[in-house]
Scaffold this active site. Structure first.
Site, PDB file in Angstrom:
ATOM      1  N   LYS A  96     -30.459  21.490  12.577  1.00  0.00           N
ATOM      2  CA  LYS A  96     -30.730  20.665  13.742  1.00  0.00           C
ATOM      3  C   LYS A  96     -31.677  21.411  14.685  1.00  0.00           C
ATOM      4  CE  LYS A  96     -28.432  17.173  12.402  1.00  0.00           C
ATOM      5  NZ  LYS A  96     -29.163  15.948  12.044  1.00  0.00           N
ATOM      6  N   ASP A 104     -34.505  19.228  10.719  1.00  0.00           N
ATOM      7  CA  ASP A 104     -34.335  17.856  11.210  1.00  0.00           C
ATOM      8  C   ASP A 104     -34.450  17.837  12.730  1.00  0.00           C
ATOM      9  OD1 ASP A 104     -33.706  15.242  11.676  1.00  0.00           O
ATOM     10  OD2 ASP A 104     -31.604  15.401  11.108  1.00  0.00           O
ATOM     11  N   GLU A 111     -38.133  16.823   8.832  1.00  0.00           N
ATOM     12  CA  GLU A 111     -37.497  15.507   8.940  1.00  0.00           C
ATOM     13  C   GLU A 111     -37.668  14.920  10.335  1.00  0.00           C
ATOM     14  OE1 GLU A 111     -33.034  13.561   8.769  1.00  0.00           O
ATOM     15  OE2 GLU A 111     -33.579  15.045   7.242  1.00  0.00           O
ATOM     16  N   ASP A 119     -36.216   9.261   8.800  1.00  0.00           N
ATOM     17  CA  ASP A 119     -34.808   8.870   8.970  1.00  0.00           C
ATOM     18  C   ASP A 119     -34.665   7.750   9.987  1.00  0.00           C
ATOM     19  OD1 ASP A 119     -32.090   8.630   9.326  1.00  0.00           O
ATOM     20  OD2 ASP A 119     -31.768  10.672  10.037  1.00  0.00           O
ATOM     21  N   LYS A 149     -28.916   5.375   5.737  1.00  0.00           N
ATOM     22  CA  LYS A 149     -27.638   5.372   6.440  1.00  0.00           C
ATOM     23  C   LYS A 149     -27.009   3.982   6.291  1.00  0.00           C
ATOM     24  CE  LYS A 149     -28.222   8.934   9.982  1.00  0.00           C
ATOM     25  NZ  LYS A 149     -29.391   9.677   9.479  1.00  0.00           N
TER      26      LYS A 149
END
Length: 366
Positions: free
Chosen positions: A165, A193, A218, A241, A265
C-alpha cells in the site's frame, strides 16, 4: 422454486493487526459487514456477504448495503433464485446502479444453485483449475522498514505475492518499494498499489524512481485517463483496479492497451454473475486478473475462492483470503489459507454454514 424471504445480518469484523491503512491517510479498524440470507419455498437457504472498505474507498458504504436491501428485496419475493440472469435483470430494473447492494443477494442465489444441483459453485462457474490457487498479502501502509519487516514475516508464512500500500509521499513510496523488493526473492511478485493516491507528476516520479526494480504498478491515479498517461511512460507491468467497474471499462482498457492486469472485485460488479462475465471476457482477451472483493469475512472469502479457483491458472495473477485478516469467524466450512495458497470448497454451494450465534438476529427482513 421461489424466494420467500430475504434477511440481513450485521457483523463487526475487527482486524488482527489492529488497523489497515492505505493512500490519503485512509484507515479502518473494524469492518462493518452485512450477511445476506435468501430463503426459498423448496427448503434451500443461501448466504452472501457485502463488506465495503469504509465509506471513502468506492461509491459504497456499509449502511448503504442495508438501506438498499430494504428497497430492493421486496421486488424479489416470488422470483426464482436459480434463474440468475433473469434475477439480475430484475434487480437492475428495481434499483438503478448500486451494484454492491445486489452482490450479497446474487452470491446467496449462487449458493442456492449449488445446493440444488449438488455441485460446488466453483464447478458452476466453469470448473476447477488445479488443486489450489495463489494468494497475495496486502501490506498496510507504514514506514519503509516496517513494511519490509511485515513482508518478510508473511513470506515465512508461505506468501509469495505482496500488494504494497503506497500512494503517499513519492520519496517515501520509492523507499518503501526499494526496502520491500530487497527482502524478496527474484520469483516473488510485488505490486505497488497506490489506490488512486498519486497525482500524475507524483506517479511519474515514483515509476522513474523504481525503474530498475521488478514491480507491478497498480492504479496510480484517480481517473482512467491519468492512469493511461502513466502507463504510456513506464515499462512496468500495469494493473487497473478502481476504474474497472464494468464491461465497458474493460473493453476500453483493452483497446487502449491501458493495462496488463485488472482487479475484479465481486461487489463492485454486483455479484458473482456479473463478475463471472468480466472474468470470462478477460480470459478471452488474455488479460490477467486478481480475483477479490472490497473486503469481507468467511462468506466473501468463500465466494472469492470459487471464482478464483475456476479461473485459468495462467490468467490468475493472484487472489486473497480476507478471513485471515479479521478476528471474527462467521461461518464454518470457509476456505483457509495453506502456505500462501487456498482452495475452494468441494461441498455443494459455497460450502459454508453460517454461525448463527455469531450473526445474532437479523436486523432487517422482508
Amino acid at each position: 422454486m421461489k424466494i420467500t424471504r430475504i434477511a440481513a445480518y450485521q457483523v463487526d469484523l475487527p482486524l488482527n493487526e489492529g488497523r489497515y491503512s492505505w493512500s490519503g491517510g485512509k484507515s479502518v479498524d473494524v469492518f462493518d459487514s452485512t450477511i445476506v440470507q435468501v430463503e426459498t419455498d423448496a427448503g434451500f437457504t443461501g448466504y452472501g456477504e457485502v463488506c465495503p472498505l469504509g465509506p471513502f474507498y468506492l461509491p459504497a458504504y456499509a449502511r448503504g448495503v442495508r438501506a438498499g436491501l430494504a428497497e430492493l428485496a421486496p421486488h424479489l419475493i416470488g422470483a426464482n433464485p436459480v434463474e440468475l440472469t433473469k434475477l439480475n435483470r430484475k434487480m437492475d430494473a428495481a434499483l438503478q446502479g448500486h451494484p454492491y447492494v445486489k452482490s450479497g443477494i446474487d452470491i446467496a442465489c449462487w449458493d442456492i444453485l449449488g445446493q440444488v444441483t449438488n455441485q460446488p459453485v466453483c464447478s458452476l462457474l466453469g470448473g476447477r483449475y488445479g488443486e489450489d490457487f495463489v494468494l497475495y498479502r496486502a501490506i498496510s501502509q507504514a514506514t519503509p522498514d516496517e513494511m519490509a519487516d511485515n513482508v518478510a514475516g508473511y513470506r515465512e508464512e508461505g506468501y509469495r505475492r505482496f500488494q504494497l500500500k503506497v500512494g503517499g509521499d513519492p520519496d517515501t513510496d520509492i523507499a518503501r518499494i526499494h526496502a520491500v523488493r530487497e527482502r524478496l526473492h527474484p520469483s516473488d511478485k510485488l505490486i505497488a498499489d497506490a489506490n488512486t493516491g498519486w497525482t500524475m507528476h507524483e506517479a511519474m516520479r515514483v515509476v522513474r524512481g523504481v525503474q530498475d526494480l521488478d514491480v507491478y504498478i497498480e492504479q496510480p491515479c484517480l481517473t482512467y485517463e491519468e492512469c493511461l498517461s502513466i502507463r504510456r511512460q513506464t515499462n512496468h507491468p500495469f494493473v487497473l483496479d478502481e476504474v474497472i467497474n464494468g464491461i465497458q471499462p474493460l473493453l476500453r482498457g483493452h483497446a487502449d492497451l491501458a493495462m496488463d492486469a485488472v482487479n475484479i472485485k465481486i461487489s463492485k460488479f454486483g455479484g458473482l454473475t456479473k463478475a463471472k462475465q468480466a472474468r470470462d471476457l478477460c480470459v478471452s482477451l488474455g488479460i490477467a486478473m486478481t480475483i477479490e472483493d472490497s473486503w469481507g469475512g468467511d462468506i466473501v472469502t468463500a465466494a472469492i475462492s470459487h471464482l478464483a479457483h475456476s479461473t485459468p491458472t495462467e490468467l490468475l495473477l493472484t487472489s486473497t483470503d480476507f478471513n485471515s485478516y479479521v478476528s471474527v469467524s462467521t461461518a464454518d466450512g470457509a476456505p483457509q489459507r495453506q502456505h500462501g495458497r487456498m482452495a475452494a470448497s468441494t461441498a455443494p454451494g459455497l460450502g459454508i454454514q453460517p454461525k448463527l450465534d455469531v450473526l445474532g438476529g437479523p436486523i432487517w427482513s422482508t
